[in-house]
Design a protein around this motif. Structure first.
Motif, PDB file in Angstrom:
ATOM      1  N   ALA A 131      39.369  48.754  25.218  1.00  0.00           N
ATOM      2  CA  ALA A 131      39.876  49.738  26.175  1.00  0.00           C
ATOM      3  C   ALA A 131      39.420  49.366  27.599  1.00  0.00           C
ATOM      4  O   ALA A 131      40.192  49.482  28.560  1.00  0.00           O
ATOM      5  CB  ALA A 131      39.393  51.134  25.814  1.00  0.00           C
ATOM      6  N   ILE A 132      38.185  48.906  27.717  1.00  0.00           N
ATOM      7  CA  ILE A 132      37.667  48.475  29.030  1.00  0.00           C
ATOM      8  C   ILE A 132      38.494  47.304  29.550  1.00  0.00           C
ATOM      9  O   ILE A 132      38.880  47.255  30.714  1.00  0.00           O
ATOM     10  CB  ILE A 132      36.172  48.072  28.924  1.00  0.00           C
ATOM     11  CG1 ILE A 132      35.304  49.286  28.657  1.00  0.00           C
ATOM     12  CG2 ILE A 132      35.706  47.339  30.170  1.00  0.00           C
ATOM     13  CD1 ILE A 132      35.138  50.234  29.816  1.00  0.00           C
ATOM     14  N   ASN A 133      38.785  46.348  28.661  1.00  0.00           N
ATOM     15  CA  ASN A 133      39.566  45.175  29.056  1.00  0.00           C
ATOM     16  C   ASN A 133      40.950  45.586  29.542  1.00  0.00           C
ATOM     17  O   ASN A 133      41.421  45.092  30.575  1.00  0.00           O
ATOM     18  CB  ASN A 133      39.662  44.209  27.871  1.00  0.00           C
ATOM     19  CG  ASN A 133      40.331  42.919  28.261  1.00  0.00           C
ATOM     20  OD1 ASN A 133      41.556  42.863  28.407  1.00  0.00           O
ATOM     21  ND2 ASN A 133      39.521  41.877  28.455  1.00  0.00           N
ATOM     22  N   LYS A 134      41.608  46.478  28.820  1.00  0.00           N
ATOM     23  CA  LYS A 134      42.944  46.935  29.228  1.00  0.00           C
ATOM     24  C   LYS A 134      42.896  47.664  30.567  1.00  0.00           C
ATOM     25  O   LYS A 134      43.741  47.454  31.441  1.00  0.00           O
ATOM     26  CB  LYS A 134      43.548  47.846  28.160  1.00  0.00           C
ATOM     27  CG  LYS A 134      44.004  47.116  26.928  1.00  0.00           C
ATOM     28  CD  LYS A 134      44.588  48.069  25.901  1.00  0.00           C
ATOM     29  CE  LYS A 134      44.985  47.307  24.645  1.00  0.00           C
ATOM     30  NZ  LYS A 134      45.513  48.190  23.605  1.00  0.00           N
ATOM     31  N   ARG A 135      41.878  48.525  30.737  1.00  0.00           N
ATOM     32  CA  ARG A 135      41.738  49.248  32.009  1.00  0.00           C
ATOM     33  C   ARG A 135      41.494  48.284  33.170  1.00  0.00           C
ATOM     34  O   ARG A 135      42.042  48.439  34.248  1.00  0.00           O
ATOM     35  CB  ARG A 135      40.583  50.250  31.936  1.00  0.00           C
ATOM     36  CG  ARG A 135      40.894  51.459  31.105  1.00  0.00           C
ATOM     37  CD  ARG A 135      39.745  52.431  31.131  1.00  0.00           C
ATOM     38  NE  ARG A 135      39.969  53.520  30.192  1.00  0.00           N
ATOM     39  CZ  ARG A 135      39.128  54.522  30.010  1.00  0.00           C
ATOM     40  NH1 ARG A 135      37.999  54.578  30.696  1.00  0.00           N
ATOM     41  NH2 ARG A 135      39.411  55.467  29.140  1.00  0.00           N
ATOM     42  N   ARG A 136      40.643  47.293  32.912  1.00  0.00           N
ATOM     43  CA  ARG A 136      40.331  46.311  33.961  1.00  0.00           C
ATOM     44  C   ARG A 136      41.599  45.599  34.425  1.00  0.00           C
ATOM     45  O   ARG A 136      41.844  45.475  35.631  1.00  0.00           O
ATOM     46  CB  ARG A 136      39.311  45.290  33.441  1.00  0.00           C
ATOM     47  CG  ARG A 136      38.916  44.246  34.489  1.00  0.00           C
ATOM     48  CD  ARG A 136      37.845  43.309  33.951  1.00  0.00           C
ATOM     49  NE  ARG A 136      38.298  42.512  32.837  1.00  0.00           N
ATOM     50  CZ  ARG A 136      38.901  41.322  32.966  1.00  0.00           C
ATOM     51  NH1 ARG A 136      39.119  40.799  34.153  1.00  0.00           N
ATOM     52  NH2 ARG A 136      39.286  40.652  31.893  1.00  0.00           N
TER      53      ARG A 136
END
Length: 151
Positions: A131-136
């Motif tokens: 989820a962090i990767n997608k948000r980034r």
């Protein structure tokens, strides 16, 4: 006619200038001349107990002498244009960053300024690393869009 010690006659050069301005010009000229002399002229130190005179070289040097001594100069310095471009791009990035929502700013701050890994940020925020990767990626896309908006 020039004044004593080669200081220009500011009264003739600037007839409408006030006495304060003329005095400041003279003071500044004397200061410049002193600094030029201090840089160019060698100094001497006398050591009485050792009966020695030590020559202190001037701080100004010529390019020819430095090249003759095989002194190396840094070639990798950025040009003025590169520095100006870098400064403009940083300003644009800061503007685009301020347009992000608080949560987005926090995530970018954690990943790029605090140098946290995605895994560390995910653990602290209580969400998955994916989820962090997608948000980034989404936030970086927003930043690119905002920067292009300013350009």
């Amino acid at each position: 006619m020039a004044e004593k010690y080669g200081i220009p006659d500011y009264k003739k050069m600037y007839p409408d200038a006030s006495e304060e301005v003329i005095a400041e010009l003279r003071r500044t000229e004397r200061k410049i001349r002193y600094q030029e002399h201090d840089l160019k002229v060698n100094g001497y130190e006398i050591k009485q107990e050792e009966r020695k005179v030590i020559k202190i070289p001037g701080r100004e040097d010529s390019l020819e002498r430095l090249v003759g001594m095989n002194k190396q100069f840094v070639n990798g310095q950025p040009s003025v244009e590169e520095e100006v471009f870098h400064k403009i791009m940083c300003e644009q990035l800061h503007r685009a960053f301020r347009m992000l929502e608080k949560e987005e700013q926090d995530l970018i701050y954690r990943l790029y300024f605090k140098k946290q890994s995605e895994r560390e940020a995910a653990y602290q925020l209580g969400i998955s690393q994916n989820a962090i990767n997608k948000r980034r990626h989404k936030i970086l896309g927003k930043l690119r869009k905002n920067i292009n908006y300013f350009l």
